[in-house]
Every structure is written in structure tokens, then in C-alpha cells.
Enzyme design. Structure first.
Site, PDB file in Angstrom:
ATOM      1  CD  GLU A 220      -2.425  -1.414   2.722  1.00 11.05           C
ATOM      2  OE1 GLU A 220      -2.878  -0.358   3.246  1.00 11.05           O
ATOM      3  OE2 GLU A 220      -2.544  -2.538   3.247  1.00 11.05           O
ATOM      4  CD  GLU A 330      -8.794   2.487   5.605  1.00  7.01           C
ATOM      5  OE1 GLU A 330      -8.980   1.811   6.649  1.00  7.01           O
ATOM      6  OE2 GLU A 330      -7.823   2.321   4.848  1.00  7.01           O
TER       7      GLU A 330
END
Length: 413
Positions: A220, A330
Site C-alpha cells: 500500500e 479510507e
């Protein structure tokens, strides 16, 4: 003895304050447990903060330690004890998309204002005692909670929905038989954070495996605002990885062993600037991660800088290839579903350029080491009246998404 008592009193006061702020979980507060916690903190700080060759005081309050490249935290990993550093990737992906009609703006890290690290060193953000005091536990410092990623296989995953675990997402997702990386251009913002242990981020997830058996592998990268981790609300470059669905392996940035950094220019976890403004100048940053098929390592490139790589040996599924890639935002909050923490710009996708946050030039690396646009994407949101996402393809932007939102509003929840 007096000095020891003074330290214990100071620690009790600090922990009491943090507990009242809701930033630590209830833990025993006996003198013995505090001494043990103090020892654990000291041991972790010694492991994370390698002896520097030079140190730079950043205007944002960070201390950047220039650590010799061979002494970095990566080599604490048992699989990397005898690893030979690869200074550059063997091959770059072909077909990289460039904006020919859009003016680019230079992106810098704030610590650059006060110096640079010498050759053969890497810049590492120093971890301070107060950083550990904000953590809910020393053992989980710098780690995400288990199962914090969006559901990859909704029909097979019957666990508690993400929103009930505190996470909300607005992401585009694409699945492949095999893929080897992604490149995208991230619009930079400084989202408003409602409380200290909330966070907001924009990133891509490169994944293989699944939650079944806790064998999910991820790589990520992106930007985030996370006061509880960094002690401020600056927008920061970050990376993350795991090979066991966030159970015990992997962490943010260089807070555990695994990622091998080669650049002396980029601080992972360092503040970046400038930021986009609503209706004003927009700033973007290019991030590319791809598997160097000659060496098998997963390389990270930020802008024009090779930052370093994740060795394939630290993974299981990603030692070969990835099967799912996601792009988007997010938000985490204990008040998920009611939080006012912003995602992206804090505005919904339908407001468009300069107002809603975007990720553009979304491309995927194929088995021939070529970057190709992806267009067949699905969307994942928990509450699209809080945060939402939409996608399209157009000209110099290639495949892009608008995403984000304000969180709590008259339609949310």
C-alpha cells in the site's frame, strides 16, 4: 531512586491525560506495569532509531535521522540478514502515461528546507517517546487493525461489516488473473480530522490472497493525515505492507523491518507540501509500485525518485503476483457512521475538478511489464451518503476517479 519516582509520576500523568482524551485503552496502572511499559518503550525506541550519521530538525517538528543505508530497520528482518541491496530496478514499466497539457507543480517535503541527507544514507523520521505514549499498545504500534481493508470477497466474507469496525471506504477495485503493479496520480489535500485518533487517507492497495486463513498480502502507498500516529494534522507520504491480513506482520512506513529504502531524498512518513485548495490551485503526486521481474522485488517510485523496494521474500502470494488492485480513500473513526472526519477534499465526487478529490491516470502493470489503463472497475462504499466514488475515462486524465465526502451530514447516516 528519586529520579525513578519522578519518571514514574511523569508517566502516570501522561497516561492519565491520554486515557482521558480517549487515546489509549484501559491498561493496568500499577507501578510494576508502568515500569514494564517504560522498558518496552525504551527497547522499541532503541530498535527503531538507528544511530544516525547526521540529523535534521524539520520546521514541522520532525527530526530526520540520516542513517547509513546498511543500518536501516529493514535488515532486522530474519529473511533479510544477508540481503544484498539492489540500488536501482532492473527495468522500468513501459507505456508510462504523462500529462502533456497540464502544468505540473513541484512537490517537496518540509524537512528539505533545513538540509539533505548525504549519499549512502537514508532519511528516517525519528520515533519519539510521546509517539509511543499515544499508542493503544506498544506491541501494535504502527500497525493497522486486523481486517481493516475493504472486503475483497463479499460473498465469502461474513465477518462484521467494516463500518462497525470503524472504517469507511470510497474505492474503485479491479481484479485480474495476475498483475504486477500500478501507477496513479494522487490529488493532494489536507482533510479535516474530527478527533485525534481518527485518520483519513488516500492510497492504492496491491493485494493477493484473502482473509480466509489470514493469508492476505498487501502493498500500500499514498498519503494520509493521522494525528495519533504523527502528533499533527500534516499530510504525509506513507506506505504499508502485510502478509497475514494485518494480524502480526507489516506496519506503516519503516516502523518494522521489511521495506528496503535506497533514496536519500524521500522520508517515508514525512510531511509533503503544498496542498490543493477548494476552487484553487491543485497539486498532485505520482506514485508507482511495480514488480521488477528480473529481481522479483516490488519497487516504489514517488515522482521521479526510486524510493526503495519490498523484497519478494517477505511475502507469500505477492512473491509471485497480485490479483486485486484498489484505488481510493479510507476514513477510520471509533464513531464511524457519525464522524465528521473528511475524506479527500471533504466534498462529494459530483462537485468535480478543483472541489472533489481525484486520482487520475490509473494504470496497471501487466505480465509484459507494460502499463495499461484500467477501465473495468467496481466500487466499494459502506455508506455512500457519507463518502462516495465515481469513475470515468477522459483524454489526458486516462482512467480516473473522483471520491470522498464530509462524513456526517443531514443524509449521513
Amino acid at each position: 531512586m528519586a529520579a525513578t519516582r519522578a519518571c514514574l509520576v511523569a508517566l502516570v500523568v501522561a497516561l492519565t491525560f491520554l486515557f482521558m482524551e480517549g487515546r489509549v485503552t484501559a491498561e493496568p496502572t500499577s507501578a510494576g506495569s508502568l515500569v514494564q511499559r517504560r522498558r518496552e518503550m525504551g527497547s522499541l525506541l532503541r530498535r527503531l532509531n538507528k544511530p544516525p550519521i547526521a540529523s535534521i530538525q524539520s520546521p514541522d517538528g520532525d527530526v530526520i535521522d540520516c542513517v547509513h543505508i546498511s543500518k536501516q530497520p529493514a535488515f532486522d528482518h530474519p529473511l533479510l540478514k544477508n540481503h544484498t541491496i539492489q540500488m536501482r530496478p532492473s527495468y522500468n514499466p513501459r507505456g508510462m502515461h504523462h500529462d502533456s497539457n497540464i502544468t505540473t507543480h513541484a512537490i517537496t517535503q518540509i524537512w528539505h528546507q533545513n538540509g539533505t541527507c548525504p549519499e549512502n544514507t537514508i532519511p528516517i523520521r525519528r520515533t519519539k517517546e510521546e509517539d509511543l505514549l499515544r499508542a493503544s499498545s506498544i506491541r501494535r504500534f504502527g500497525k493497522k487493525m486486523p481486517r481493516s481493508i475493504p472486503h475483497l470477497n463479499p460473498t465469502n466474507d461474513t465477518d462484521t461489516p467494516n463500518i462497525l469496525r470503524g472504517h469507511q471506504h470510497a474505492v474503485a477495485s479491479a481484479q485480474y488473473d495476475k498483475c504486477y503493479g500500478t501507477k496513479s496520480t494522487f490529488n493532494l489535500w489536507k482533510p479535516w480530522i474530527a478527533r485525534g485518533n481518527d485518520f483519513s487517507l488516500t492510497q492504492f492497495w496491491i493485494t493477493g490472497g484473502s482473509y480466509n486463513g489470514n493469508n492476505l498480502n498487501t502493498i500500500e502507498a499514498g498519503w494520509q493525515v493521522y494525528p495519533n500516529l504523527y502528533s499533527d494534522s500534516n499530510t504525509r507520504l506513507f506506505i504499508y505492507w502485510t502478509r497475514d491480513a494485518y494480524q502480526s506482520t507489516g506496519c506503516y512506513n519503516l516502523l518494522c523491518s521489511g521495506f528496503i529504502q535506497t533514496s536519500n531524498q524521500i522520508t517515508i512518513g514525512g510531511s509533503i507540501s503544498p496542498m490543493s485548495t477548494y476552487g484553487g490551485t491543485q497539486y498532485d503526486i505520482d506514485i508507482l509500485v511495480w514488480k521488477d521481474q528480473a529481481g522479483g522485488n516490488w519497487w516504489l517510485q514517488v515522482g521521479g525518485d526510486y524510493v526503495g523496494y519490498w523484497p519478494s521474500s517477505i511475502f507469500s502470494y505477492l512473491a509471485d503476483s497480485a490479483s486485486t488492485i484498489m484505488w481510493g480513500g479510507e476514513v477510520f473513526s471509533p464513531d464511524a457512521g457519525q464522524t465528521s472526519t473528511h475524506m479527500g477534499s471533504g466534498h462529494f465526487p459530483n462537485e468535480g475538478f478543483g472541489k472533489a478529490s481525484h486520482i487520475k491516470n490509473i494504470q496497471v502493470v501487466d505480465s509484459s511489464n507494460c502499463l495499461n489503463p484500467t477501465s473495468d472497475v467496481g466500487f466499494i462504499t459502506e455508506q455512500n451518503n457519507c463518502y462516495n466514488v465515481q469513475s470515468d475515462t477522459y483524454g489526458d486524465w486516462g482512467t480516473y476517479i473522483y471520491y470522498g465526502g464530509p462524513g456526517n451530514n443531514h443524509n449521513c447516516p
